[in-house]
Scaffold this active site. Sequence first.
Site, PDB file in Angstrom:
ATOM      1  N   TYR A  85       0.843  -1.170   0.000  1.00 33.11           N
ATOM      2  CA  TYR A  85       0.000   0.000   0.000  1.00 33.11           C
ATOM      3  C   TYR A  85       0.887   1.232   0.000  1.00 33.11           C
ATOM      4  CZ  TYR A  85      -3.481   3.436   0.787  1.00 33.11           C
ATOM      5  OH  TYR A  85      -4.278   4.540   0.609  1.00 33.11           O
TER       6      TYR A  85
ATOM      7  N   TRP B 227       2.304   4.825  -2.780  1.00 30.92           N
ATOM      8  CA  TRP B 227       2.521   5.384  -4.115  1.00 30.92           C
ATOM      9  C   TRP B 227       3.946   5.040  -4.522  1.00 30.92           C
ATOM     10  CZ3 TRP B 227      -0.903   9.425  -6.196  1.00 30.92           C
ATOM     11  CH2 TRP B 227      -2.039   9.633  -5.412  1.00 30.92           C
TER      12      TRP B 227
END
Length: 767
Positions: free
Chosen positions: A116, A118
């Site tokens: 989880y 970016w």
Amino acid sequence: MSFDTHETSAFRPHSSHWGVFTAAMRDGELVVRPHAGDSDPNAILQNFPTALRHRARIAQPMVRRGWLERGPGPDRARGRDDFVPMAWDAVLDLLGGELRRIRDSHGPGAVFGGSYGWASAGRFHHAQSQIHRFLNCAFGGYVASVNSYSSGAASVIVPHVLGEYEKLTKHNVTWDQVAQHSEVVLAFGGMALKNAMVAGGGISDHVERGAMRSARARGCEFILVGPLRSDLPEEAGAEWIANIPGTDTALMLALVHTLVSEGLHDRAFLERFTTGWPVFEHYLLGTTDGQPKNAAWAAPITGVAAEAIRALARRLHGRRVLVTVAHALQRAEHGEQPVWMGAVLAAALGQVGLPGGGYGYALGAIGYYGRRANAVPGPTLSQGRNRHGNYIPVARIADMLLNPGTTYRYNGQTRTYPDIRLVYWAGGNPFHHHQDLNRLRQAFAQVDTLVVHEQAWTATARHADIVLPATMTLEREDIGYSSHDPLMVAMHRIAPPYAEARDDYDIFAGLSRRLGTEEAFTEGRTAREWLHHLYARTQQGLRDLGLPAPAFEEFWEAGRLRLPQAADDGGPWRAFREDPDSNPLPTASGRIEVFCATIAGFNEASCPGHPAWLPPIEVPGPGASLHLVANQPATRLHSQLDFGAHSLASKRRGREVAAMHPQDAAERGINDGDIIRLYNLRGACLAAVRLTTDIRPGVVQLATGAWYDPADPHEDRPLCVHGNPNVVTRDAGTSALAQGCTGQLTVVEVERFTGNLPPIRAFDPPA
């Protein structure tokens, strides 16, 4: 590939979640230039130069000493132990053996595939895609996570009451419509530019500031509802309604009550386009519980005067109003309610589906919201099919690890937490995203093995058993693409990998080889051959539209390719308004569900069948008298590159900065620039304090993302000396419906720190 001075001195195209840019190595230093076409470039790009070769980078594979000496198993020494360096072949052999042991003894259901975060604007070297593809194609499946920390509550309730979540956020009201048509933008939680400055896949032009400036110049009124004045930029010229945090639902109810009691609501719209209004209206008027949800009722709850509430409702009547609700509002207890109630307010005004009007949930939360979609598909790596199929809501990882075999409610189902033996994490830092970090440390101590791919020594890496150094985006080739940005970027490699760092793809290919499943994972392709393969999808899309479709080599040499975009047609909401019978919403009724029989049938007290005011459990009181707003930072994306120069420049005395009202500070003997201690029963952290009147009294704000830095990691509840607010936030679901993250709001006490100031070691490699 060679990396001599001549080759790398030329500026080459690249992309990140913070924006498109070009970069070059000059005299051994990285130089970054924002994309020339970006009207409002993001300064976060300037974290790259100092981060590229920072001491926090991981130089070689490392194995935790306790795991190496005692073998796999639960161990409270995680995060407290030292590490042993190991050669790549040896560590991959070791990890391959551990993966086989788990698979053969416990099956794929004993592995949690955590990714989880970016990871990369590039669509191939996206760590989330890489690890999921490896676990699906080369391992046989895994326990996954669903939803996000950012929008966990909204992504579950929206499909029940409004329709498809992606369509609501991405194919609805655009910034062009705001600039041209909106007369009032009523922004609950604001639309802070720091959030819109980032976008998955990259962004070539940050348009939000300019759109708000244009709308304001045309006469549009921006109204900010929230405790922080900075949640709308100066260009919006916003009126500020500083309500008590977490009370937006009560304020919305009172606005609708005023509209209804004065006959200002759009009855025709409600009758034709919604279902369940009469049930909700009984609640609103108090016929079901004896309490009308009027302005007088809402005033003491919200801290907004009753007459101000009534005046605001009257101002909205008959105008092109856009209601927006920030992600922040649903990252709190009962976070489903403001999302749902915002839609009901927009429906009562009758503006849904009109250009620049209606409901723009989360507009401004991410850079690709409020933009036109691309008309051709992008280069997306297939993750394969998860044959195991089990999952948890992403914010419930600590619950899962601490309580295997216990049941919980989620979206109308009773589910059981699996017994996880191995956690494999690549891309992301749960010691940023998750709440109650002391509890998370206890949870990670329960597993047999924790494996982490990382670029730098985050707290997650420090708690791992096997740490594999991964390359940074600047050290690999990729294709930058976002579904709502017209510029596709050939991301050239700018610098060689740091020390022994490897691409995630190469790491997983090596593990697949040891598991005997290399072909299933790689399909026989090198990384460059994958870029060719993925680009072909976009190339075919251009051909299908009769447009020029350059060969991959032409695209790579040019560095960029501008893609066609779809029309700004208002998406499904416009079509629904024009003909609701032919274009129903994908809800059970085909309408906006003001009352939802499906949700009512779940019989969850924490989320009834219509929007309602549900008082929070945690409120200020003795020992924790202030609301804490733990929002997103402005100088980095989440915790990424917190050691970069731009992020470090925002700190004071090396610590994260908390904002506080002078009135609250004076009551506690605190002066501007002091180091303060924020604490509650869960933990404590230090921060520098900035006094400002741009925050509501009774509220303290501390951004997330400062790397967790315990003064003494051997303690169970150590003081974080760096300023990570998630040591005090509450690890509980928004409700039994969505089980989303509640990390935005909590309660704390604050005092001036008078002891010896502990040093900051967050960016120092472990022993």
